[in-house]
Structures are given as structure tokens and as C-alpha cells.
Design a protein around this motif. Structure first.
Motif, PDB file in Angstrom:
ATOM      1  N   LEU A 199     -25.697 -58.330 -52.939  1.00 56.45           N
ATOM      2  CA  LEU A 199     -25.372 -59.852 -52.803  1.00 56.45           C
ATOM      3  C   LEU A 199     -25.060 -60.403 -54.007  1.00 56.45           C
ATOM      4  N   THR A 200     -25.492 -59.799 -55.201  1.00 60.80           N
ATOM      5  CA  THR A 200     -25.061 -60.149 -56.522  1.00 60.80           C
ATOM      6  C   THR A 200     -23.650 -59.921 -56.706  1.00 60.80           C
ATOM      7  N   PHE A 201     -23.221 -58.692 -56.416  1.00 63.42           N
ATOM      8  CA  PHE A 201     -21.782 -58.256 -56.550  1.00 63.42           C
ATOM      9  C   PHE A 201     -20.967 -59.169 -55.538  1.00 63.42           C
ATOM     10  N   LEU A 202     -21.365 -59.680 -54.415  1.00 63.98           N
ATOM     11  CA  LEU A 202     -20.714 -60.334 -53.495  1.00 63.98           C
ATOM     12  C   LEU A 202     -20.341 -61.768 -54.050  1.00 63.98           C
TER      13      LEU A 202
ATOM     14  N   GLY B 204     -23.382 -65.059 -37.318  1.00 65.10           N
ATOM     15  CA  GLY B 204     -23.135 -66.360 -38.189  1.00 65.10           C
ATOM     16  C   GLY B 204     -23.034 -66.303 -39.500  1.00 65.10           C
ATOM     17  N   PRO B 205     -23.895 -65.918 -40.362  1.00 64.42           N
ATOM     18  CA  PRO B 205     -23.729 -65.774 -41.707  1.00 64.42           C
ATOM     19  C   PRO B 205     -22.602 -64.854 -42.303  1.00 64.42           C
ATOM     20  N   PHE B 206     -22.120 -64.033 -41.776  1.00 60.57           N
ATOM     21  CA  PHE B 206     -20.905 -63.278 -42.022  1.00 60.57           C
ATOM     22  C   PHE B 206     -19.709 -64.044 -42.140  1.00 60.57           C
ATOM     23  N   TYR B 207     -19.674 -64.987 -41.207  1.00 62.26           N
ATOM     24  CA  TYR B 207     -18.431 -65.706 -40.855  1.00 62.26           C
ATOM     25  C   TYR B 207     -18.411 -66.838 -42.012  1.00 62.26           C
ATOM     26  N   VAL B 208     -19.516 -67.360 -42.303  1.00 66.23           N
ATOM     27  CA  VAL B 208     -19.874 -68.445 -43.382  1.00 66.23           C
ATOM     28  C   VAL B 208     -19.417 -67.911 -44.621  1.00 66.23           C
ATOM     29  N   ILE B 209     -19.729 -66.589 -45.010  1.00 68.23           N
ATOM     30  CA  ILE B 209     -19.684 -66.033 -46.166  1.00 68.23           C
ATOM     31  C   ILE B 209     -18.069 -65.682 -46.308  1.00 68.23           C
ATOM     32  N   PHE B 210     -17.467 -65.324 -45.120  1.00 66.18           N
ATOM     33  CA  PHE B 210     -16.033 -64.926 -45.344  1.00 66.18           C
ATOM     34  C   PHE B 210     -15.308 -66.285 -45.792  1.00 66.18           C
ATOM     35  N   PHE B 211     -15.409 -67.358 -45.000  1.00 65.88           N
ATOM     36  CA  PHE B 211     -14.743 -68.554 -45.482  1.00 65.88           C
ATOM     37  C   PHE B 211     -14.943 -69.068 -46.798  1.00 65.88           C
ATOM     38  N   ILE B 212     -16.263 -68.876 -47.206  1.00 60.73           N
ATOM     39  CA  ILE B 212     -16.635 -69.040 -48.859  1.00 60.73           C
ATOM     40  C   ILE B 212     -15.630 -68.304 -49.762  1.00 60.73           C
ATOM     41  N   LEU B 213     -15.834 -66.948 -49.441  1.00 56.27           N
ATOM     42  CA  LEU B 213     -14.839 -66.044 -50.147  1.00 56.27           C
ATOM     43  C   LEU B 213     -13.225 -66.619 -50.025  1.00 56.27           C
ATOM     44  N   LEU B 214     -12.823 -66.651 -48.829  1.00 53.08           N
ATOM     45  CA  LEU B 214     -11.508 -67.331 -48.787  1.00 53.08           C
ATOM     46  C   LEU B 214     -11.238 -68.568 -49.423  1.00 53.08           C
ATOM     47  N   ALA B 215     -12.195 -69.388 -49.706  1.00 49.32           N
ATOM     48  CA  ALA B 215     -12.077 -70.526 -50.493  1.00 49.32           C
ATOM     49  C   ALA B 215     -11.939 -70.133 -51.861  1.00 49.32           C
ATOM     50  N   GLY B 216     -12.506 -68.942 -52.121  1.00 50.30           N
ATOM     51  CA  GLY B 216     -12.436 -68.405 -53.606  1.00 50.30           C
ATOM     52  C   GLY B 216     -10.923 -67.790 -54.044  1.00 50.30           C
TER      53      GLY B 216
ATOM     54  N   ASN C 115     -13.031 -60.540 -55.836  1.00 47.49           N
ATOM     55  CA  ASN C 115     -13.370 -61.547 -54.809  1.00 47.49           C
ATOM     56  C   ASN C 115     -12.463 -60.981 -53.554  1.00 47.49           C
ATOM     57  N   LEU C 116     -11.093 -60.720 -53.701  1.00 45.73           N
ATOM     58  CA  LEU C 116     -10.539 -59.947 -52.413  1.00 45.73           C
ATOM     59  C   LEU C 116     -11.115 -58.786 -51.938  1.00 45.73           C
ATOM     60  N   PHE C 117     -11.507 -57.797 -52.754  1.00 47.11           N
ATOM     61  CA  PHE C 117     -12.319 -56.553 -52.292  1.00 47.11           C
ATOM     62  C   PHE C 117     -13.436 -57.174 -51.620  1.00 47.11           C
ATOM     63  N   ASN C 118     -14.232 -58.076 -52.023  1.00 48.88           N
ATOM     64  CA  ASN C 118     -15.577 -58.544 -51.200  1.00 48.88           C
ATOM     65  C   ASN C 118     -15.157 -59.058 -49.922  1.00 48.88           C
ATOM     66  N   MET C 119     -13.801 -59.828 -49.896  1.00 43.75           N
ATOM     67  CA  MET C 119     -13.362 -60.243 -48.602  1.00 43.75           C
ATOM     68  C   MET C 119     -12.911 -59.207 -47.562  1.00 43.75           C
ATOM     69  N   LEU C 120     -12.551 -57.953 -48.220  1.00 47.41           N
ATOM     70  CA  LEU C 120     -12.252 -56.735 -47.318  1.00 47.41           C
ATOM     71  C   LEU C 120     -13.642 -56.356 -46.798  1.00 47.41           C
ATOM     72  N   LEU C 121     -14.684 -56.317 -47.561  1.00 48.37           N
ATOM     73  CA  LEU C 121     -15.736 -55.750 -47.359  1.00 48.37           C
ATOM     74  C   LEU C 121     -16.449 -56.557 -46.075  1.00 48.37           C
ATOM     75  N   ILE C 122     -16.409 -58.095 -46.258  1.00 47.36           N
ATOM     76  CA  ILE C 122     -16.991 -59.030 -45.258  1.00 47.36           C
ATOM     77  C   ILE C 122     -16.040 -58.821 -44.126  1.00 47.36           C
ATOM     78  N   GLY C 123     -14.748 -58.798 -44.363  1.00 47.49           N
ATOM     79  CA  GLY C 123     -13.991 -58.513 -43.204  1.00 47.49           C
ATOM     80  C   GLY C 123     -14.403 -57.383 -42.179  1.00 47.49           C
TER      81      GLY C 123
END
Length: 771
Positions: free
Chosen positions: A411-414, A509-521, A546-554
Motif C-alpha cells: 500500500l505504501t508503494f501504491l 469497489g475500492p479497486f475502482y476508486v484507487i484506479f481513478f485516483i491513480l488516473l488523476a495522478g 504511478n503508471l506501473f501502479n495503474m497496471l497493477l490496479i488494472g
């Protein structure tokens, strides 16, 4: 000998630490690191045992330690800048945890032990064995298959006893204040007692449900007397050779308390099912059972995993039975016996076939129990403080326990890149040149070391994906243990589910929220590059993270976007001659594949021209185990005709529980089937192809996961309610199809015992799966 080896490793590490802390220029470090990376890449092509293995691990360790030294001395923000220091130091701690776990794992698997087979000879003395199958709420049909497979193991009948340990029919549950609970418990006890009588095994329950599975197993010990105890979960059916392939190890070591074998699964977990990787990618558990347990075994640190194992009664009685202080009684039991000077062995041959959770929610529930139990052991029975353990054993147990703290690091890395992208905080003080020289080479070495050690059992970034999908919920589970170490209770994981509709998991649900937060990043990164061109380099680096984190969340979106499960059991490819009794005719046939629910049978083209779906036939075959009958009734569910003959997709029409012995003989008797299927997935695709595969998978699953979100909420809600209602009614939640049936032919009336992969086990991994 082990102590001398440990001292040698300690001396080598001290030398590497000394060299890693010597001051050198940035250019010198970068050039040296790249040379080492090239050497490791070359050495990967040679034998990965012995001296060359030690060289590779030492070279990789030197780069990692060099990074740690630089990271510790040069990159942490000043303490007086609290806004930068606090998140920066948290990130530093997460990195140091990861480095520490890397070193522990490298030590644990430094020299994996491949034990030679010690199959019992036909004329050897057979020790007595009690086979324990603990159960709580599993269906009678599932238990019938497991019990039948256990009863049919290739072992003298007078030398082993099978016990069904029923914790769902205890006196406590029969006397419950809830009439429904009491009625269900009484009916369960009656049904399972009759099942055990029919199958010739022992039924055993107890007064109270104390200490969950550990208490149930200890009750079994109190009512049995054999020299050895084999433990099988209720959904773990053994092959015929299980006892003959495990008991031989005890004969050569009188201080051996455990022989553990792998947990092989015949259905995909939610990641494998929803991402459709089941037939082509190594399963998650193969990293642990294919490498880690063999590494632990070298240090006499392989431990009990709750099932698929044989234990020595003498050792268990010496320690007071199975430990019940934590909810991971298996590892805790092994820890106590290792501390008493007993030895363990790991045999890397799959000889049981079990079930994994099918839904993401149940997957998280299972992993929550595992992580909470291991943290309980750390807090209540710390291996570093336990007398009697060797130093290598302490480190091995510490590695297995501390691994479960990964949610905090993950979660810290994310979220760490967002501190800069959103707020402009500097939590990692380094120039672009320093980042390229240290961080880039550190990441490359990590990827190479992972591929070197796990290449055939884990592809690049799959571990990170598994950890990411668990971290959101396991972090909370770990905090609950830290607050109250004795609070967690044992919960049985639901298996054998089917789902009627494709839908987003109730935990998605939380994974979609995190994805859109990372997209805002990503948007914030572009804004910083445009507004502050002088910071473009830093913005690109942090944005790339941040893009790598988006791949993980994707990829995680693809996991929680759950595909429907219409099949109810896994097909297993076999080649067995048979006969079909159709009316007054006996027709030669061949069994092409089987599942716990049915079979695909091939017959000559002109033999059964009038056969139609819905008709009843009898299949006769020669079982591997001696049985009272070799005839099994079937109901034809599909008929596929072509020039080569007729393929009958059939459902087992079991009307006598004793016929489950024939089902078990067809599906579970031959352990070679599991080894062959396992071998088709254990392949090294290399670093470059592995990275490309991961990126392609993540992009595709991101699109698929978002497409599920675009569906109407009422539809998803209705689907979830329909599945829940079906589960509560004890009816199949979807009309399943059966082995050999037309993929588009939907049938009804089958019990659910496993989720079906699209490819028969034993077929080539290149076989196209049903979609």
C-alpha cells in the motif's frame, strides 16, 4: 555441517556489506552494476545449482546492498521538513522491509533440496496409519468422494483406518438454542454416519467445538492408536500412491515427525479464472510448493500445511497434539515440534487434488485467516525467542511469517508517488542521474533475481499482482491481530461455488476508486510537466512509477470483474477403455475425460445412432482399486456426432453412495495426471517476454474491468442477489455443464463440488479453452 554452511554464508555476507559501503563515483557504480547485471543474465543460462548459484546470489546481493547504503545515507528527507520526512521515511521503511524479505528468502532457498523417492516396496513392513478427514460444513457429496478416494489408497486394508471427523454434528450444535442449527446438525450427523457405514470408514464427532480444526484433529488422536496420522482436508482427495510414497521416509529417520506433500488444485483461483491464465501460467501455490518448501527443507524448516501430510503420532503425543493457540494450527504445530528436536521432510510430488476458493470474496477470507494466523504465531509464539530451534530454522520461520506483512509495504508503494504528483512533496531526495545509477539497477537486479529463482513457477510481476489484490483487505485483518492477538477465530473457506452472471465482486469497489485516483495522478504529472518544465525529469520518473501502479490496479480490476462460472467441476483427460450397456447391447467405448460429475465417452459412429440426450446408460470399466462393482449409471446430457464416432457428454447418475468409489477411482486414483498437468505450466518464458505478457494482460484487464463498471448497477445487484439466493438454498447456483458436453449445452440437476477450468487436466497447455 549445516552450522558451518551458515557461518560460510555469514562471512560472505559480511564481505559483501564491506564492499557495498565503499565510496565510489556515480559512474563507477553504474558501470559496475551494469556489468554485474550482464553477468547474472549470462549465468541464468547455466545450471542453477551449486557454486554458480552462490555466485549469482552474491552478485545480486552486492547491488541490493549498495542501493540500501545509498538509500539510507543520501535520500531520506531532512527531519525538520516533516511534510516530506514522514511520508519519505514510511516509504524508506517499506523498502527496507522488502529488502529484508529478499535476503530472508534468498537464504531460505539458497540450496533447494530435491529428495529422492522412497517408495515402499511391496514386501516391506507396513506401519499402521490413521487417515483423518476433518469436516465442518462441507456437502455430503464432496465428502463421499474424498472419503472414497482415501479408502481406496493402495495400502493393506488392515493397516490403515479412515476417520471422518465431523465438527458440524457435535453435541454442542445439536443442543443449540437456534432450532434451525440444531435440526441441521442432527440431520448432518445422521447422513454422515450412514455415509461412513456405506463406505466402510469411521465416523467421529465430539461434544464441543473447541479449538476449531486443531481440537477436531486432537479428538481424532484421542480415539485412534496407529503409528502415523495422515491429514486430508475435506476437499483434498488423495491418489492411490499417497501412503506408499510418503511413509518410506519415516523408516530412515526415527526423529522425522512430518512428511509434507504439495497442495495441488484442480480448479483455478479467482485470479486464474477471471484473467484466464489457468492453463498457461504457473499457479500461485507452485512458487511455495515448487521452490520455497524445498529450500526450507534444506534447513530442516519445511512445515506442516494442514493437509496432504503424514505425521508421526509419537511426536504429536510428546507435544500435546496439534497446537491450537493460533488459527494456523499447522505451522504452529510444526514450529513446536521443530523446537523439540524433531525433523521434517518435504516431498515435491503432487498426490492430492483439492479445491481453491472460486470467488474473490472467499479468496480474501481464506488469505485473511492465513495472514492473521501467522501474525498470531509471531506475537504469541515468536520463533526468534523459542528455545530449541537452530538459527537457520528461526530465519526460515521468520521468512514465512513476516511475508504476511506485505500489505503495509504494498500500500505504501501504491500511494507514495501521489505525494509528489498531487502535493509536490519531495519524499525521495535524488537527482535523475542518481536515480538512473542506483534505483534503475536495483530494480533490474530484483527482476533478474526473481526470474533466476522462480522462473518456472512465477512469471514477472505476478507476485506483485497477487499481493496488490490482497493488500486492500489484509491490511485491516493484520491490524485486528495487532490490536488483539487472540481475537481471530477459525473460519472454514467456502469451496465449490458457481456464479450465474458475470459481475463485479462485492469487494471490488475500492479497486475502482484507487484506479481513478491513480488516473488523476497521471493528469497531475502532465500538468506539472507543462507548468514546471524544469521538473519534467522528476515528474516523468514519478509518473512512470504511478503508471506501473495503474497496471497493477488494472490487473486487479480484471480479478474483481468476476466471470460467470457455469461449469461445476474440472475435467481430467484420461485414456481408459470401457463398455457401455445400452438396452441389451454391450458397446466398446473409451473414456476421454472425466470430472467429479461426469465423463466424456467416445463410442463407434454406428453403435448408438439412436441415442438422445436425457437417456440413461451404464458404463463399465476396470477400476484401479478392487471394487465390489465396476458398473456406473450415467445420464446422457449431450450427443456430438462426427465422422470419427460419437462423443457422449454424460452425468454420473449416482443413486448409491458406494458408487462414488468408482468416481474417485476414475478421477483421483492416478497422481501422474497431476504431475503431467503441472509440467505443462511450469515453463520459463524469460524476463523480456514475461514483462510484455504482464503489460498486455494488465491493459486488457483494465479495459475489461472498466467495461463491467459501465454495466447498469441494478443488473449487477440483481445478479449478486440471484447467486446469493441460490447458494442459500443449497441448490446449484447455475445450471452446470459437464465434462464432454457441448459448451453451449446447459443442463440441470448437478451438485457443485468444484469450479471447472476450460481445459482438461492432462491435455496440452496449448489446447484452446472454452470461453
Amino acid at each position: 555441517m549445516r552450522f558451518l554452511t551458515f557461518l560460510l554464508w555469514l562471512a560472505m555476507v559480511a564481505l559483501i556489506v564491506f564492499l557495498a559501503t565503499q565510496p565510489v563515483s556515480l559512474t563507477t557504480h553504474f558501470v559496475t552494476a551494469m556489468i554485474i547485471i550482464i553477468i547474472i543474465a549470462i549465468l541464468k543460462m547455466f545450471d542453477r545449482r551449486g557454486a554458480l548459484r552462490a555466485v549469482v546470489l552474491a552478485l545480486g546481493t552486492s547491488i541490493v546492498l549498495r542501493y540500501v547504503y545509498w538509500r539510507t545515507t543520501s535520500t531520506i528527507p531532512p527531519v525538520d521538513e516533516l511534510a516530506n520526512f514522514i511520508p519519505g521515511f514510511i516509504l524508506y521503511l517499506a523498502e527496507m522491509y522488502s529488502v529484508f524479505m529478499l535476503f530472508l528468502s534468498l537464504f531460505a532457498i539458497a540450496d533447494p533440496l530435491n529428495r529422492p523417492r522412497r517408495t515402499l516396496a511391496r514386501d516391506s513392513v507396513r506401519p499402521t496409519v490413521d487417515v483423518f478427514i476433518p469436516s465442518y460444513n462441507e456437502d455430503k457429496e464432496l465428502l463421499a468422494i474424498t472419503v472414497s478416494a482415501a479408502k481406496q489408497m493402495d495400502y493393506p486394508e488392515d493397516r490403515f483406518n479412515v476417520y471422518l471427523l465431523d465438527d458440524g454434528g457435535t453435541d454442542q450444535r445439536l443442543e443449540s438454542n437456534d432450532p434451525q442449527v440444531a435440526m441441521a446438525a442432527a440431520e448432518r450427523r445422521r447422513e454422515l454416519q450412514q455415509l461412513c457405514r456405506d463406505l466402510g470408514v469411521n465416523y467421529l464427532t465430539r461434544a464441543r467445538n473447541v479449538n476449531a480444526k486443531a481440537g477436531n484433529l486432537n479428538n481424532g488422536l484421542a480415539h485412534s492408536t496407529s503409528e502415523f496420522v495422515a491429514v486430508l482436508d475435506a476437499d483434498h482427495a488423495p491418489a492411490r500412491d499417497f501412503l506408499n510414497e510418503t511413509l518410506g521416509y519415516f523408516a530412515v529417520d526415527p526423529r522425522l515427525f512430518l512428511v509434507q506433500t504439495p497442495h495441488f488444485f484442480i480448479n483455478p483461483d479467482p485470479l486464474e479464472h477471471n484473467l484466464e491464465t489457468w492453463t498457461r501460467m504457473p499457479s500461485e501455490n507452485e512458487m511455495f510448493y515448487g521452490v520455497i518448501q524445498k529450500g526450507l527443507d534444506k534447513w530442516n524448516g519445511s512445515f506442516f500445511c494442514g493437509s496432504a501430510a503424514v505425521l508421526r503420532r509419537e511426536a504429536l503425543e510428546e507435544s500435546g497434539g496439534f497446537s491450537g493457540l493460533s488459527i494456523t494450527e499447522d505451522a504452529e504445530t510444526a514450529l513446536g515440534l521443530h523446537a523439540r528436536g524433531w525433523n521434517s521432510a518435504y516431498v515435491d510430488r503432487p498426490m492430492i487434488a483439492g479445491l481453491q476458493p472460486e470467488t474473490f470474496a472467499n479468496f480474501i477470507g481464506q488469505r485473511s485467516r492465513w495472514c492473521q494466523g501467522m501474525l498470531q504465531i509471531l506475537l504469541l509464539n515468536n520463533p526468534m525467542l523459542k528455545r530449541g530451534l537452530s538459527i537457520p530454522q528461526r530465519l526460515c520461520y521468520l521468512s514465512s511469517i513476516l511475508y504476511w506483512l506485505f500489505p503495509f509495504a504494498r500500500l505504501t508503494f501504491l500511494f507514495s508517488p501521489l505525494f509528489y504528483l498531487f502535493f509536490g512533496l519531495s519524499i525521495f531526495d535524488a537527482s535523475g542521474a542518481e536515480f538512473a545509477a542506483y534505483t534503475t539497477t536495483y530494480i533490474l537486479v530484483n527482476i533478474l533475481l526473481q526470474n533466476y529463482n522462480w522462473s518456472r513457477v512465477r512469471w514477472p510481476f505476478i507476485s506483485e499482482l497477487y499481493e496488490t489484490i490482497q493488500s486492500i483487505y489484509l491490511g485491516r485483518a493484520l491490524l485486528a491481530v495487532l490490536v488483539n492477538p487472540t481475537a481471530p477465530s477459525f473460519k472454514v473457506t467456502t469451496k465449490g461455488e458457481t456464479t450465474r452472471f458475470s459481475r463485479i465482486s462485492e469487494l471490488g469497489g475500492p479497486f475502482y476508486v484507487i484506479f481513478f485516483i491513480l488516473l488523476a495522478g497521471i493528469v497531475a504529472m502532465v500538468w506539472r510537466i507543462v507548468v514546471t518544465p524544469s521538473e519534467a525529469g522528476v515528474a516523468l520518473v514519478v509518473g512512470g512509477w504511478n503508471l506501473f501502479n495503474m497496471l497493477l490496479i488494472g490487473g486487479a480490476l480484471g480479478v474483481v470483474a468476476e466471470r460467470r462460472q457455469l461449469r461445476s467441476s474440472t475435467r481430467i483427460a484420461i485414456e481408459r477403455p470401457a463398455e457401455i450397456i445400452y438396452g441389451d447391447r454391450v458397446i466398446p467405448a473409451r473414456i476421454d475425460d472425466v470430472s467429479v460429475n461426469g465423463a466424456r465417452i467416445l463410442v463407434p459412429a454406428n453403435a448408438m445412432r439412436s441415442i438422445r440426450a436425457g437417456e440413461r446408460i451404464i458404463m463399465r470399466f476396470q477400476p484401479m482399486a478392487p471394487l465390489a462393482t465396476n458398473e456406473l449409471p450415467l445420464t446422457v446430457r449431450s450427443v456430438v456426432r462426427d465422422e470419427g464416432g460419437i462423443a457422449l457428454g454424460s452425468e454420473f447418475a449416482v443413486d448409491d453412495v458406494r458408487q462414488y468409489k468408482m468416481v474417485a477411482d476414475l478421477v483421483f486414483a492416478n497422481s501422474d495426471e497431476w504431475s503431467r498437468f503441472q509440467a505443462t505450466r511450469r515453463k520459463n518464458i524469460g524476463v523480456v517476454r514475461g514483462v510484455i505478457e504482464f503489460i498486455q494482460l494488465a491493459i486488457f484487464q483494465t479495459v475489461r474491468g472498466l467495461s463491467y463498471l459501465m454495466r447498469s448497477a441494478p443488473t449487477n445487484k440483481k445478479a449478486a442477489q440471484s447467486d446469493n439466493a441460490a447458494a442459500e438454498s443449497n441448490a446449484p447456483s447455475a445450471p452446470p455443464t459437464f465434462a464432454g458436453a457441448d459448451p453451449n449445452a446447459v443442463v440441470t440437476g448437478a451438485g457443485s463440488t468444484a469450479a471447472l477450468s476450460g481445459v482438461p487436466i492432462g491435455r496440452s497447455a496449448n489446447h484452446t479453452p472454452d470461453r
